[in-house]
Every structure is written in C-alpha cells, then in structure tokens.
Motif scaffolding. Structure first.
Motif, short mmCIF file in Angstrom:
data_model
loop_
_atom_site.label_atom_id
_atom_site.label_comp_id
_atom_site.label_asym_id
_atom_site.label_seq_id
_atom_site.Cartn_x
_atom_site.Cartn_y
_atom_site.Cartn_z
N ILE A 107 32.79 32.93 30.23
CA ILE A 107 33.94 32.25 30.86
C ILE A 107 34.95 33.30 31.32
O ILE A 107 35.49 34.06 30.51
CB ILE A 107 34.61 31.29 29.86
N PRO A 108 35.22 33.38 32.62
CA PRO A 108 36.13 34.42 33.13
C PRO A 108 37.58 33.95 33.15
O PRO A 108 38.22 33.90 34.19
CB PRO A 108 35.61 34.64 34.56
N GLU A 109 38.11 33.58 31.97
CA GLU A 109 39.47 33.05 31.94
C GLU A 109 40.51 34.11 32.28
O GLU A 109 41.65 33.79 32.65
CB GLU A 109 39.77 32.44 30.57
N GLU A 110 40.14 35.40 32.18
CA GLU A 110 41.13 36.45 32.48
C GLU A 110 41.51 36.51 33.96
O GLU A 110 42.60 36.96 34.30
CB GLU A 110 40.60 37.82 32.05
N PHE A 111 40.60 36.07 34.85
CA PHE A 111 40.85 36.24 36.28
C PHE A 111 42.13 35.54 36.74
O PHE A 111 43.01 36.18 37.33
CB PHE A 111 39.64 35.76 37.09
N PRO A 112 42.30 34.23 36.52
CA PRO A 112 43.55 33.60 36.95
C PRO A 112 44.77 34.11 36.21
O PRO A 112 45.86 34.19 36.78
CB PRO A 112 43.32 32.10 36.69
N VAL A 113 44.60 34.48 34.92
CA VAL A 113 45.74 34.99 34.15
C VAL A 113 46.22 36.32 34.73
O VAL A 113 47.42 36.54 34.95
CB VAL A 113 45.35 35.14 32.66
N VAL A 114 45.27 37.23 34.97
CA VAL A 114 45.63 38.54 35.52
C VAL A 114 46.25 38.39 36.90
O VAL A 114 47.25 39.04 37.24
CB VAL A 114 44.38 39.44 35.59
N TYR A 115 45.69 37.49 37.72
CA TYR A 115 46.20 37.31 39.07
C TYR A 115 47.66 36.83 39.05
O TYR A 115 48.51 37.35 39.77
CB TYR A 115 45.33 36.31 39.82
N THR A 116 47.94 35.82 38.22
CA THR A 116 49.30 35.30 38.13
C THR A 116 50.26 36.37 37.62
O THR A 116 51.40 36.50 38.10
CB THR A 116 49.34 34.06 37.21
N PHE A 117 49.81 37.14 36.65
CA PHE A 117 50.64 38.22 36.10
C PHE A 117 50.98 39.25 37.17
O PHE A 117 52.12 39.69 37.30
CB PHE A 117 49.90 38.87 34.93
N PHE A 118 49.99 39.62 37.97
CA PHE A 118 50.22 40.60 39.03
C PHE A 118 51.17 40.06 40.10
O PHE A 118 51.99 40.81 40.65
CB PHE A 118 48.88 41.01 39.67
N LEU A 119 51.08 38.78 40.42
CA LEU A 119 51.99 38.21 41.41
C LEU A 119 53.44 38.30 40.94
O LEU A 119 54.33 38.68 41.70
CB LEU A 119 51.64 36.75 41.68
N GLY A 120 53.68 37.94 39.67
CA GLY A 120 55.03 38.03 39.14
C GLY A 120 55.56 39.45 39.15
O GLY A 120 56.71 39.70 39.52
#
Length: 822
Positions: free
Chosen positions: A280-293
């Motif tokens: 399960i690649p749950e890190e992908f959306p988390v990392v993306y949102t973190f980088f946007l902020g």
C-alpha cells in the motif's frame, strides 16, 4: 520605487502625524474590521493529532496482527507489536507537528501587545485590539503589530528578514508633511507586521490588520492553499486505488497459495497482511501534500504569495511568461534622466522653467519628478495657470517675482513648444533631431520655454508666441534591478519571455533592448485595434515585444500561445487584465499596485511587483517539483524490493522474510526519509531547460526504465541474500537478518545517491538507518526480540557491497532524473 496603496477611504478622519483615535472611533472600526488576528487563533490538541494519526493503515495492521497473536496465546509477540505502535504514533505526531510548526512558529514573530494613543493618552493594550487608524509607538527591539505608515521617528532601521530573507537592516523614514494621507507611499515609509524595529522610536499609523497584512496573507495562503486538491494529487489518489486493488488480489492469491502449501491459516493471514502493508503506497499522497505546504512557504519567501496550491504544481513547468512593462520590468515611476539646456542656461535653469509651468500640488508623476529634482524653488507667486489639454499639448503658468515682474512659463510636447519660440530654422532643426534621437531610446521628452510679460498684461489670455527656448528634459521609467539577469536566465533555459504593453513601439523596443530581451534587435509586433494576435503570431516565431495591445488582444495572445503548446504565466494589475489572468495557466497579480479584482482571480500575487520575482518563483517551483520527484523515486525504489521480497519468498514455499515487527522497523525508516530528506534540497545550478509539455507527469519513460533497473536489482539482492543466508541448515533467523540488512542499506544508499547528502536531514536519516541496523543486528537482546540472528563478518562485507552498488546506481539515476525533466 514601489508604492503601496493607502486605504484612505476606510480610515477615520485623523491627522496624519499625532492624533490618535477616540474610544468611539476605535469601537466603530472594530465593528467594521474585527480583531487584529494575524495568525489564526487555532489550538490543536494531542487528542486531535492522535485521531489523525489513527488513519495510518500501519497502526491498524499492528493492532490486527497483535490481536491474532493474542488469540493464539502468543502473549509476548502481541505485547511487542502493541508497544511497537508507540514509536509509530510518536513519529506521526512529530511529522504532523513539523508540518504545522511553520504556521505556529510565525506567531513568535508578532507583537503580543502595543503602546497605542487612545483618547489622547498612551496606553498598553493587546495587539489584537488594534484597528485601522490607530496610532502606535514602537520602541527599539519590538515587532510592528500591524501594517502601517511611519508618521514620526528618525534614524529608523528595521529587520525585515522574516518576510524578505534580507539579513541587512533596512532604513526607514517617516512620511513627510501634515494633514491628509496621500493615496500611496513608498516602501521606505511603511512598517510591516512581523518585522522588528532595530533603532529609533517609530510612530505607526495602522492601516492594515489581521489577515490583510502581508504577514497574515502569507499565513492564510500557506494554510488554506496547501489543502486544495490539484490534478497531480488526484492522479496520485487514482494510482493508490489501482495499486491497492492489485495488492489485495496478490494478497489473496498469496494467502491461498500458503494454505495450499500447508502452512496453516495463521501463516497465510500474516503473509497476506504483511504483503498488503508493504504494497500500500500510503506515503505518496502524504508526501505530496507535505511538499505543497512547504512550497507555499518557500515561494512566500521569494515575495510570491500562492493563493491556490495548484500554482505550486504548475509554476515550475511554465514555458512562457507574458509580462507587463510598466511596474514589472520597469519601476513604474518617471525619473528625470537628462537636462539639455539652451544656450545661456544651465541644467538647473531649464529645470526651474519647467517647474514654474508645472502645478505645485499635481498628482502627475512628471510634475512630481520635476519638483523632486529641483528641490526648493525661488520665491514668487503664481498669478494665472492654463492646464494641459490634448488639443493644445502644453500647459502655461504666469508668475510674478519679489520685484513684481511678470513672466510666462510653458512646457509640453517639444514640437509644440518649439513652434512658440523665436528660433532660426537651423536651431529648430537641431532640437528636433535631438527629440527624434531620444524618442528612439524610449524616453519621454518635454520642451520648456519662458517669456517676460509687460506690467498690466491680461491674465485671462494665454501667451502663444515670442517665447525664449529653454531646452529639453528627458524622463524615463528605469528598469528594475535584476531584470536583465532574470531575462538572461530565462533565455538560457529556453523559456520564452514576451513583453506585452499598450505603449509606443519605440519605447517598448528600447526597454526590451535595455534588458537584453531579443538581443540587440528585439522582434516587435505592433497591433492595430482590429488585429487578431493569433493570426499575426504565425510570422513572428521569435516574438519579443507586443506593442499597442488591448486587453482583448492580450487574452487572445494567451490562448494562441497555449494552443501552440506553451504553459503560460501572465502578469497583470488592473480589472482589464482579469480575463487574461483567468485564462493563463499561472496568473500573476501585482500586490503593491494591483487592483483587488486582479489579486482575487490570480493564484499568485507578487509582493514587490518585480519580474525578477516571477523568475525566482519559477526556479523555486521547478526545484520543488524536482525534489518531489526524487522523494517519489525513493519510495518506488524502496517499495519494489520490499514488495517483491514479501511476495516472492512465501510463494516459493519458504518461511516469511518479513515479520510484523520488521515492517514496523522499515516504516520508521521509509516514512521520515521520504518526508524530510528530499524536502529542502537546493538546485544544482541555474534554471533548468524548459520541457514544453502541457500534461503533468512525474517521470519520463527513460526515468521509469532506470528506476525499474535499480529497483529490480535491489529486489534480486533482497531475495538472493535471503536464499544465501538460509543455506542448507534452513537458518530462518539468519536469512531474515540478511534480507533486512540488504534492504536497509539499499535504502540508505538510495537516499545518499538521490540527495548526495546536501542537507543535514538527509545525513541524519542515513546515519540513523545504518546505526539502527548495526545496533539491532549485533546486540543479542534486540536481535532476539526481532527474531533475527547477528550477522557474521562475510555477511557485513556483502551488505557493504550492496550499499556501494545502490549508491553508484542511484547517483547515475539521479543524473538521469535531472536530465529527463518531464
């Protein structure tokens, strides 16, 4: 110099220098404007953080697995898994606090109280109680509590590093004059919330409070914009759903195979659940949102406020910038650049003639530049004035000196003024040649003349002949500092820059030549009102300047460039720019002189209205996207051998390679590495070459091939190391230790290769990974707890070889990723 608008229409009628508000005025302002809450007063409980953390599938995996062990009576394993939830909860809480620490930390740069003049008395009050119109006194070392005008104080120096990143103190000065406030004021007269007074005592007339301050806007755009879904976020979510579906199918197959092989339902369930968590690649959306902020905050440091997060995604892919001229490329203010006096006069003499003809209280920028250049004028009294009109193309004033002698002074279009003067044809031709030469350089010229008048002359009649020629004055709107270098960076990266203006073609071409746009011979397209820019573009592939453009033509130009495959950024400041700003891929509004309509429709607002800032924002956005690609590459490269190992070895009928505790260990390495090691990596050099591609994607085909090669080799290394260490004696604990060691050093080598350890976070994470590996493997108590066996010296040599191979292969992959910008 940049001017900031003063909202005089929303202020009580108070003197600009010393008068404070009454209690009644302050209450009325508070009812209309609210509290001065620059950072929203939001508290976040630990319970709320824990509730958010509970959405992590890893925690549910541990709880489920612990329950299974408990049902089987294996109490030690169950308790160990439950205890393993604690570091995961702590890590998630830390990462959550880190993402919100920037917003919370901003409050430390704000004044909590202020000394305010109310009802004629200085009183201490909470800073949040200030309202527009208040007069506050700021002492050295204190932060400004709001945005406003400096109306009193001397020797003022301010630390503005919070907002601008500039480490050197900025000199400020009080606004001169008494009475009503002007419509705008230069930056040197402003005090801004979040900046700190270093020297002097400043009296500040509060004009903007709360979220309307520059500081408040940074906080608001960062906290609100980072939560907006973008096209790439949606694509990532779709990818996660697809991968989740595939993972569930493979997990079901694995469980059935394990049951068929006779390993029992407990083994089958653990195999399936472990594979699911690994896949399960749950890190992908988390990392993306973190980088946007994080990107929103970094762009704010570049003076570019991002109002919608989609701009962070797109701004790094801009391939064409349509820029205004006035105020963006140039300073937006006329400056007297040259005086050309006639025979018998000096430079001050011709300037005095022009100032006599100019209105002393005029809001005309040219008149203001004249009076500023002259300074104190000779005594005299204006007796009559004849204002400028388009029909006459001149303005005239009649003055009397201290002795009572009268004289008329005139300024205006050089051809018009020359026709009023007594000159020979040769002299007239000489001055007209000068006019033509300067007009080609983009300067604005006026001619000046004067004439002595007899006593008793009729003041109601404008003199129109017999003037003495005084000379020419040349004005220019100077190019902003750094624009020429920014244009050079764009051209070197293959990015198109087109200056769009309603100005005269000669002026626009001269400015383009001055900034290096198009080299020594910029290509200029002059539009007639009926022209269609899309049609005219066909013959101007290397277009640099569009002159005489209307707002409708600017919109059509944006559409034509987008149809040609460009990703277009457009600058604008007025209501008439709104259609083009809305149509653009990135609309960039001017924050200092832009209208509210332009700022609301544009996803990016420039604080300093400077073209250099646009290019800096593009470079920052491009580096942010590159760092995000590196983080995603790391996740893919580490997850591939993890998933392959978790699936392939059980399918061979062999004991599980990864137990739940091992998944916890790997999670504590992979998750913070993806979040923190890549987030703040600097650029390797100047602006990278532009790839003209409107559809957003993370990796080019050759990059996918490179990652498949590296990930595939890492997968082979994990499976081979397990089989090698398992040996003929079927030592499962030794085999698991070997496979885990290979995967962890591969993670460390991949991180090292992708980041090149250019930031402290990457160095700490790699060091922590290797330290945890050695400690957990070689300390007997820990290795027994993890169901592992310490490695031997030959094992460590093999592990070291895997680290070196992963490092070298990933260094080559990182170079390929930089070269193959999608």
């Amino acid at each position: 110099m940049t001017q900031r608008r003063i909202p005089t229409d929303t202020l009580p009628g108070v003197d600009a220098r010393t008068q404070g508000l009454s209690t009644q005025q302050a209450e009325a302002q508070h009812s209309a404007c609210g509290w001065n809450d620059i950072v929203p007063q939001v508290t976040r409980s630990w319970w709320g953080i824990a509730r958010d953390t509970a959405s992590d599938p890893m925690l549910w995996f541990l709880a489920l697995t612990a329950g299974l062990f408990g049902l089987l009576g294996q109490t030690t394993e169950a308790l160990t898994l439950l205890l393993a939830m604690l570091p995961l909860l702590g890590m998630d809480a830390y990462l959550h606090l880190r993402t919100t620490a920037s917003s919370a930390g901003l409050a430390s740069r704000l004044a909590s109280s202020a000394e305010c003049l109310r009802d004629g008395q200085w009183q201490k009050m909470p800073a949040r109680a200030l309202v527009p119109g208040d007069l506050v006194r700021v002492q050295p070392g204190e932060y400004f509590p709001a945005d406003g005008l400096l109306v009193q104080g001397s020797g003022l120096q301010v630390d503005e590093s919070t907002l601008t990143g500039e480490s050197l103190p900025m000199t400020k000065r009080a606004l001169e004059g008494e009475g009503a406030l002007p419509p705008s004021a230069a930056e040197a007269h402003w005090g801004t919330a979040g900046t700190r007074l270093l020297t002097g005592t400043a009296w500040l007339r509060v004009l903007w409070i709360g979220q309307d301050t520059r500081y408040g806007e940074i906080v608001r755009t960062a906290t609100e914009g980072s939560h907006e879904a973008t096209p790439l976020q949606k694509a990532i979510r779709e990818l996660v759903v697809i991968l989740l579906g595939v993972a569930l199918i493979v997990c079901a197959v694995l469980a059935l195979v394990r049951l068929w092989q006779g390993h029992g339902w407990m083994d089958a369930l653990l195999s399936a659940v472990t594979l699911a968590v690994a896949a399960i690649p749950e890190e992908f959306p988390v990392v993306y949102t973190f980088f946007l902020g994080a990107g929103v905050f970094r762009l704010a440091k570049k003076h570019a406020l991002v109002r919608r997060a989609v701009a962070v995604e797109n701004i790094g892919r801009v391939s064409c910038i349509l820029s205004d001229k006035t105020g963006t490329i140039t300073a937006g203010a006329l400056v007297l650049s040259q005086q050309m006096p006639a025979a018998g006069l000096d430079a001050r003499g011709v300037l005095e003639v022009a100032c006599r003809a100019a209105r002393p209280d005029s809001g005309d920028p040219m008149d203001q530049a004249l009076h500023q250049a002259l300074g104190p004028a000779a005594p005299g009294e204006q007796r009559a004035a004849f204002p400028f009109t388009e029909a006459r193309r001149r303005e005239t004033a009649i003055w009397s000196n201290e002795a009572g002698a009268l004289a008329a002074y005139v300024k205006g279009a050089p051809e018009t003024i020359l026709s009023l003067c007594v000159l020979s044809e040769g002299e007239r031709g000489h001055w007209l040649d000068l006019v033509n030469q300067h007009a080609q350089s983009g300067r604005k010229l006026i001619g000046c003349a004067w004439k002595a008048l007899p006593a008793g002359v009729a003041m109601a009649v404008e003199p129109d002949h017999g003037f003495q020629w005084a000379g020419l004055l040349a004005f220019e709107d100077p190019v902003r500092d750094g624009v020429r270098e920014a244009i050079a960076d764009c051209m070197a990266a293959g990015m198109r820059v087109i200056m769009v203006t309603g100005d005269h073609p000669a002026t626009a071409t001269a400015i383009a030549r001055a900034i290096g746009l198009g080299g020594a011979h910029p290509q200029t397209l002059v539009l007639a009102p009926e022209d269609d820019p899309a049609t005219r573009l066909h013959g101007h592939a290397g277009l640099d300047v569009v002159a005489r453009a209307t707002p409708a033509q600017k919109l059509a130009l944006v559409q034509a460039l987008q149809a040609a495959g460009e990703l277009v950024a457009v600058t604008g400041d007025g209501v008439n720019d709104v259609p083009a700003l809305r149509q653009a891929d990135i609309g960039v509004a001017m924050g200092a002189r832009g209208t509210r309509s332009a700022r609301e429709v544009a996803p990016v607002v420039l604080l300093d209205d400077n073209f250099r800032t646009i290019v800096d924002a593009v470079a920052e956005g491009r580096q942010l996207f590159q760092n995000l690609r590196l983080a995603f590459a790391y996740l893919l490269l580490v997850h591939l051998p993890l998933v392959v190992g978790a699936a392939a070895i059980p399918l061979m009928g062999l004991p599980l390679v990864f137990l739940p505790l091992h998944i916890v260990w790997l999670e504590l390495v992979i998750h913070p590495t993806a979040m923190m090691a890549f987030q703040d990596l600097p650029a390797h050099g100047p602006l990278a070459p532009v790839r003209r591609q409107r559809t957003a994607r993370f990796f080019a085909p050759e990059a996918w091939l490179g990652m498949a090669l590296v990930g595939g080799l890492a997968s082979v290394a994990v499976v081979w190391s397990y089989l090698y260490a398992l040996g003929a004696d079927q030592n499962v604990e030794h085999a698991r230790a070997m496979a885990l060691a290979v995967l962890l050093v591969a993670s460390a080598g991949i991180t090292t290769g992708l980041t090149q350890l250019r930031r402290a976070a990457a160095r700490w994470l790699v060091g922590g990974t290797l330290a945890s590996l050695v400690t957990s493997m070689q300390v007997p108590a820990l290795s027994r707890l993890l169901h592992l066996q310490p490695l031997h010296a030959p094992d460590w040599w093999l592990v070291a070889g895997v680290f070196v191979a992963a490092l070298l292969l990933t260094l080559a992959l990182a170079l390929q990723l930089r070269r193959s910008q999608p």
